[in-house]
Write an enzyme that holds these catalytic residues in place. Structure first.
Site, PDB file in Angstrom:
ATOM      1  N   LYS A 110      50.675  32.466  33.113  1.00  0.00           N
ATOM      2  CA  LYS A 110      49.700  32.187  34.181  1.00  0.00           C
ATOM      3  C   LYS A 110      48.291  32.589  33.746  1.00  0.00           C
ATOM      4  O   LYS A 110      48.133  33.415  32.842  1.00  0.00           O
ATOM      5  CB  LYS A 110      50.108  32.926  35.454  1.00  0.00           C
ATOM      6  CG  LYS A 110      50.052  34.440  35.363  1.00  0.00           C
ATOM      7  CD  LYS A 110      50.731  35.095  36.571  1.00  0.00           C
ATOM      8  CE  LYS A 110      50.621  36.607  36.487  1.00  0.00           C
ATOM      9  NZ  LYS A 110      51.502  37.287  37.457  1.00  0.00           N
ATOM     10  N   ARG A 131      54.146  41.579  49.924  1.00  0.00           N
ATOM     11  CA  ARG A 131      52.991  40.754  49.598  1.00  0.00           C
ATOM     12  C   ARG A 131      53.296  39.327  50.029  1.00  0.00           C
ATOM     13  O   ARG A 131      52.496  38.656  50.639  1.00  0.00           O
ATOM     14  CB  ARG A 131      52.735  40.837  48.087  1.00  0.00           C
ATOM     15  CG  ARG A 131      51.492  40.146  47.607  1.00  0.00           C
ATOM     16  CD  ARG A 131      51.180  40.482  46.155  1.00  0.00           C
ATOM     17  NE  ARG A 131      52.190  39.940  45.217  1.00  0.00           N
ATOM     18  CZ  ARG A 131      52.059  39.961  43.902  1.00  0.00           C
ATOM     19  NH1 ARG A 131      50.967  40.489  43.350  1.00  0.00           N
ATOM     20  NH2 ARG A 131      53.006  39.480  43.105  1.00  0.00           N
ATOM     21  N   TYR A 140      18.221  46.742  27.567  1.00  0.00           N
ATOM     22  CA  TYR A 140      17.747  46.881  28.945  1.00  0.00           C
ATOM     23  C   TYR A 140      17.757  48.330  29.405  1.00  0.00           C
ATOM     24  O   TYR A 140      18.744  49.040  29.214  1.00  0.00           O
ATOM     25  CB  TYR A 140      18.624  46.058  29.899  1.00  0.00           C
ATOM     26  CG  TYR A 140      18.370  44.573  29.804  1.00  0.00           C
ATOM     27  CD1 TYR A 140      17.148  44.038  30.220  1.00  0.00           C
ATOM     28  CD2 TYR A 140      19.343  43.719  29.314  1.00  0.00           C
ATOM     29  CE1 TYR A 140      16.911  42.667  30.139  1.00  0.00           C
ATOM     30  CE2 TYR A 140      19.125  42.358  29.232  1.00  0.00           C
ATOM     31  CZ  TYR A 140      17.903  41.839  29.644  1.00  0.00           C
ATOM     32  OH  TYR A 140      17.669  40.492  29.561  1.00  0.00           O
ATOM     33  N   MET A 196      23.815  39.628  28.731  1.00  0.00           N
ATOM     34  CA  MET A 196      24.626  38.487  29.161  1.00  0.00           C
ATOM     35  C   MET A 196      25.298  37.788  27.978  1.00  0.00           C
ATOM     36  O   MET A 196      26.486  37.475  28.024  1.00  0.00           O
ATOM     37  CB  MET A 196      23.755  37.485  29.933  1.00  0.00           C
ATOM     38  CG  MET A 196      24.548  36.417  30.644  1.00  0.00           C
ATOM     39  SD  MET A 196      23.510  35.211  31.460  1.00  0.00           S
ATOM     40  CE  MET A 196      22.857  36.151  32.823  1.00  0.00           C
TER      41      MET A 196
HETATM   42  C1  LIG Z   1      52.456  38.224  36.772  1.00  0.00           C
HETATM   43  C2  LIG Z   1      53.852  38.302  37.204  1.00  0.00           C
HETATM   44  C3  LIG Z   1      54.872  38.738  36.324  1.00  0.00           C
HETATM   45  C4  LIG Z   1      54.589  39.306  34.951  1.00  0.00           C
HETATM   46  O1  LIG Z   1      54.265  40.676  35.057  1.00  0.00           O
HETATM   47  P1  LIG Z   1      53.990  41.566  33.754  1.00  0.00           P
HETATM   48  O2  LIG Z   1      53.765  42.925  34.316  1.00  0.00           O
HETATM   49  O3  LIG Z   1      52.767  41.006  33.117  1.00  0.00           O
HETATM   50  O4  LIG Z   1      55.172  41.448  32.889  1.00  0.00           O
HETATM   51  C5  LIG Z   1      56.183  38.662  36.754  1.00  0.00           C
HETATM   52  N1  LIG Z   1      56.484  38.218  37.998  1.00  0.00           N
HETATM   53  C6  LIG Z   1      55.533  37.845  38.877  1.00  0.00           C
HETATM   54  C7  LIG Z   1      55.940  37.381  40.225  1.00  0.00           C
HETATM   55  C8  LIG Z   1      54.187  37.891  38.523  1.00  0.00           C
HETATM   56  O5  LIG Z   1      53.256  37.529  39.406  1.00  0.00           O
END
Ligand SMILES: *Cc1c(COP(=O)(O)O)cnc(C)c1O
Length: 341
Positions: free
Chosen positions: A33, A119, A250, A296
């Site tokens: 992701k 969540r 800066y 930047m």
């Molecule tokens: C991001 C995520 C993971 C991966 O977690 P890590 O700590 O990076 O291994 C697994 N399950 C869900 C639902 C996530 O959102």
């Protein structure tokens, strides 16, 4: 131009460690992701696939479609329910009961259950109604999963949540018989949970940060020898001599304590690195001091090298900014070129 080098051998070694723990590469779901945690989805995904990983996770459908040819199954974690569609490889996570009602008939889904993180996910007492809808609408249920709220902490939290998930499994075993639903896969572990869990006995582990080479857990859980995959490099733009007492950048926050060389390098906070304000020491991979506030598009470093490694192990940066390695990695601007070495 700044660039990111990805260390192929480190990725391979991390995946070997994780696959061994999970009981095979086919049990690893590579969490890709958010541009593969900043590593660059386009470059990273083919490499992961070439190492024999067949399952992946993305945040949205667009990311999933861009890698659909590389994997057998791709779970999309947080797509909006209006965006669900039927696809042979893409599995949409259902994060609330309502989302089931909108899912198109025949769509592949993974049912998120809330076992204590609160969540998202359906509640235990919604499981039966959820199964009724899945059956009526002929949805294709791939898996049931959950997520731990404190997998990386030393406490009893992990255990009561795992017990709650065991209860989900038991209930589904019962309900599925009544609704003639198929057996499903189960997965609950992220990196930390997989590494700490003792004997791993589920169908999949969803592995993100450990694959990229990090797991900021107490050593009480063991040492895992993970190696950071990503290394950020900057190129020298110019070099000058500073006289003792000259102030750099800066606000003139850095004052030269001696005559020294300072070069400007082409990485700044627009590239997604957090903005160092020049207070306290922040150093590059080889220990060169960053001089004053980061700009930047650039920063001054006590160095004259043509190319410098800004960071490889981002733990020091995470510590400096009082955050986690994920935060440093994922923010890296997608426009920085990435390549495996
Ligand atoms: C991001 C995520 C993971 C991966 O977690 P890590 O700590 O990076 O291994 C697994 N399950 C869900 C639902 C996530 O959102």
């Amino acid at each position: 131009m700044s660039k990111i080098k990805l260390h192929s051998q480190h990725l391979r070694s991390n995946l070997d460690i994780l696959a061994k723990k999970a009981g095979g590469k086919e049990k690893i779901v590579a969490v890709l992701k958010d541009n593969a945690y900043g590593h660059g989805l386009e470059v990273f995904a083919p490499k992961v696939a070439s190492f024999g990983i067949t399952h992946a996770i993305t945040r949205d459908a667009k990311e999933a479609l861009s890698i659909e040819n590389l994997f057998q199954d791709i779970i999309v974690l947080s797509e909006h329910k209006e965006m669900f569609f039927k696809h042979p490889k893409i599995i949409f996570a259902v994060n609330e009961f309502e989302a089931l009602k909108d899912a198109p008939s025949g769509a592949r889904i993974a049912l998120k259950t809330d076992t204590g993180m609160h969540r998202n996910g359906i509640k235990l007492d919604e499981l039966e109604d959820a199964c009724a809808i899945i059956s009526q609408k002929n949805l294709s249920l791939h898996s049931i999963f959950t997520h731990f709220r404190s997998a990386d902490e030393i406490s009893g939290e992990f255990f009561w949540q795992r017990n709650n998930f065991d209860e989900v499994k038991k209930r589904y075993a019962n309900i599925s018989k009544r609704y003639s639903l198929p057996k499903v896969y189960y997965h609950s572990c992220n990196s930390a949970a997989l590494l700490r869990c003792g004997k791993f006995d589920e169908d999949f582990a969803r592995v993100g940060i450990a694959m990229y080479g990090y797991c900021d857990m107490s050593e009480a859980f063991g040492r895992f020898d993970l190696k950071p995959v990503l290394e950020l490099f900057a190129k020298r733009v110019s070099t000058r001599e500073l006289k003792h007492g000259d102030c750099v950048g800066y606000g003139g926050v850095y004052e030269a304590s001696k005559d020294m060389l300072s070069s400007l390098y082409d990485v700044g906070y627009s590239d997604g690195i957090l903005r160092y304000n020049g207070r306290g020491d922040l150093k590059t991979t080889n220990g060169s001091l960053i001089l004053g506030r980061i700009s930047m598009d650039s920063m001054s470093i006590e160095s004259a090298e043509e190319e410098i490694s800004v960071f490889h192990d981002v733990s020091a940066w995470a510590k400096y900014f009082n955050t986690i390695s994920y935060d440093i990695l994922v923010k890296l601007n997608a426009k920085i070129p990435r390549e495996f070495v």
